[in-house]
Design an enzyme around this catalytic site. Structure first.
Site, PDB file in Angstrom:
ATOM      1  N   CYS A   1       2.961   6.218   3.372  1.00  0.00           N
ATOM      2  CA  CYS A   1       2.594   5.706   4.457  1.00  0.00           C
ATOM      3  C   CYS A   1       3.363   6.054   5.617  1.00  0.00           C
ATOM      4  O   CYS A   1       2.890   6.771   6.558  1.00  0.00           O
ATOM      5  CB  CYS A   1       2.376   4.157   4.190  1.00  0.00           C
ATOM      6  SG  CYS A   1       1.492   3.376   5.746  1.00  0.00           S
TER       7      CYS A   1
ATOM      8  N   HIS B   1       0.852  -1.331  -0.106  1.00  0.00           N
ATOM      9  CA  HIS B   1       0.168  -0.133  -0.031  1.00  0.00           C
ATOM     10  C   HIS B   1       0.894   1.341   0.085  1.00  0.00           C
ATOM     11  O   HIS B   1       0.397   2.409   0.006  1.00  0.00           O
ATOM     12  CB  HIS B   1      -0.729   0.117   1.239  1.00  0.00           C
ATOM     13  CG  HIS B   1      -0.283  -0.099   2.560  1.00  0.00           C
ATOM     14  ND1 HIS B   1       0.267  -1.111   3.004  1.00  0.00           N
ATOM     15  CD2 HIS B   1      -0.126   1.017   3.427  1.00  0.00           C
ATOM     16  CE1 HIS B   1       1.014  -0.883   4.205  1.00  0.00           C
ATOM     17  NE2 HIS B   1       0.949   0.247   4.507  1.00  0.00           N
TER      18      HIS B   1
END
Length: 379
Positions: A172, A66
């Site tokens: 992230c 991700h």
């Protein structure tokens, strides 16, 4: 019109040993308001490990990853602000953009978000395996793949001078750490801080604390090697985790830190966090524990001392605002993000990267897709 393509990706199918397979998968053309990105770098994050170790449940088969940065390859209808060739960082928390939380500047608090369920905003997926069965991109990104499709608002344009490996982490670990300091704890110059866990997110918190002017900055870990890395990132002190930690922190800070951050997601360290702060201090839970685990906290201590517990979801980020802000600080030499990357590997090295994470090794491994590596096929 872009066609469906076949790409290589790291896929989790529920293997009890937590192993990912490198498979050929099919990826649709971007629909209205979507973009297809050629991934150039993808970070290996602890959130992915929670999934492949069976601690979090996701729809399967899952295209993992991700943290992603890359180049826009094609755009769907209705996309206005992005064009092929743009360098972008991907935001995994894909808020609805319409609710009161989103329009009020708190997209991280969106209650209609579907990316946590590995769904695009319309509740669907653009992925399938070679047999035509639906597959699901983890957190609606699926970064461990040669190409991905995301909503245009989740692809944040970034200065071309930012290296792709660094840019991927902004999506992230770095973004979360920066946001925990700047948005959640709102650390001021001269405030003291302690960071429990000197992995990728913890190191990002330390770098952000240095940028904010915190002092002292105390890193806590079980590894002397990681504590040495934390000092290079900006920590003024390094302490080995122990039962004596609250007293050691109190001695270094004159009664407890103004702000403490837990960056592991371990119940035992989360429960200890309020003991590390002074009256009126803030304890920020940044790490994410396995599902279903409960915390035991001393309610009287929290109330009497006026201590604040803060849950940090994605660092309270507004990606369109904060990603360029972090990138600018990096380019200005104020955030030494290159130092956070301990290892680089190709897609085939993903399982070893997770094995190293389980052993408590490495700060951050980044999967790098080199020029000319991607073999794109129309399906």
């Amino acid at each position: 019109m872009a066609e469906q393509i076949e790409v290589r990706a790291a896929v989790y199918r529920g293997d009890a040993d937590g192993r990912l397979g490198i498979e050929r998968m099919r990826l649709d053309a971007p629909a209205h308001g979507e973009v297809r990105i050629r991934v150039r770098a993808a970070g290996v994050c602890g959130s992915d490990r929670h999934v492949i170790d069976g601690e979090w449940r996701v729809p399967m088969p899952a295209v993992m990853g991700h943290e992603a940065a890359g180049v826009i390859e094609s755009v769907g209808q209705g996309v206005r602000d992005l064009s092929p060739g743009d360098h972008v960082i991907v935001a995994w928390h894909q808020a609805c953009q319409r609710c009161a939380e989103c329009t009020g500047g708190k997209p991280w608090a969106c209650m209609r978000v579907r990316s946590n369920d590995s769904q695009l905003p319309d509740g669907t997926t653009r992925w399938s395996d070679v047999d035509g069965a639906a597959a699901w991109p983890y957190l609606a990104v699926g970064a461990m793949s040669e190409f991905i499709v995301v909503p245009d608002f989740a692809a944040i344009k970034v200065d071309d001078r930012v290296p792709f490996d660094v840019a991927s982490l902004i999506g992230c670990s770095v973004g979360t750490g920066f946001g925990a300091v700047a948005n959640n704890a709102e650390v001021k110059p001269g405030e003291s801080a302690v960071v429990v866990g000197a992995g990728g997110v913890g190191m990002s918190i330390i770098s952000a604390l240095k940028l904010a002017g915190a002092n002292p900055i105390i890193a806590v870990d079980v590894s002397e090697e990681k504590l040495a890395e934390a000092r290079r990132a900006g920590a003024t002190h390094g302490l080995l985790a122990s039962a004596e930690l609250p007293g050691e922190v109190a001695e270094l800070t004159g009664g407890g830190a103004n702000a403490a951050f837990e960056a592991i997601g371990r119940v035992q360290t989360m429960q200890q966090l309020p003991e590390l702060i002074r009256p009126g201090g803030r304890a920020v839970f940044v790490g994410l524990p396995p599902e279903g685990q409960e915390l035991r906290l001393d309610g009287l201590q929290l109330a009497y001392d006026g201590k604040t517990i803060i849950g940090s979801n994605y660092g309270g980020l507004v990606p369109a605002r904060d990603f360029p802000r972090i990138a600018d600080a990096y380019l200005a030499g104020k955030l030494p993000l290159d130092a956070l990357i301990s290892d680089r590997t190709g897609l085939e090295g993903v399982n070893e990267a997770f094995d190293a994470m389980r052993r408590g090794e490495r700060t951050r491994t980044v999967i790098v897709f080199e020029d000319g590596e991607t073999d794109q096929h129309a399906a």
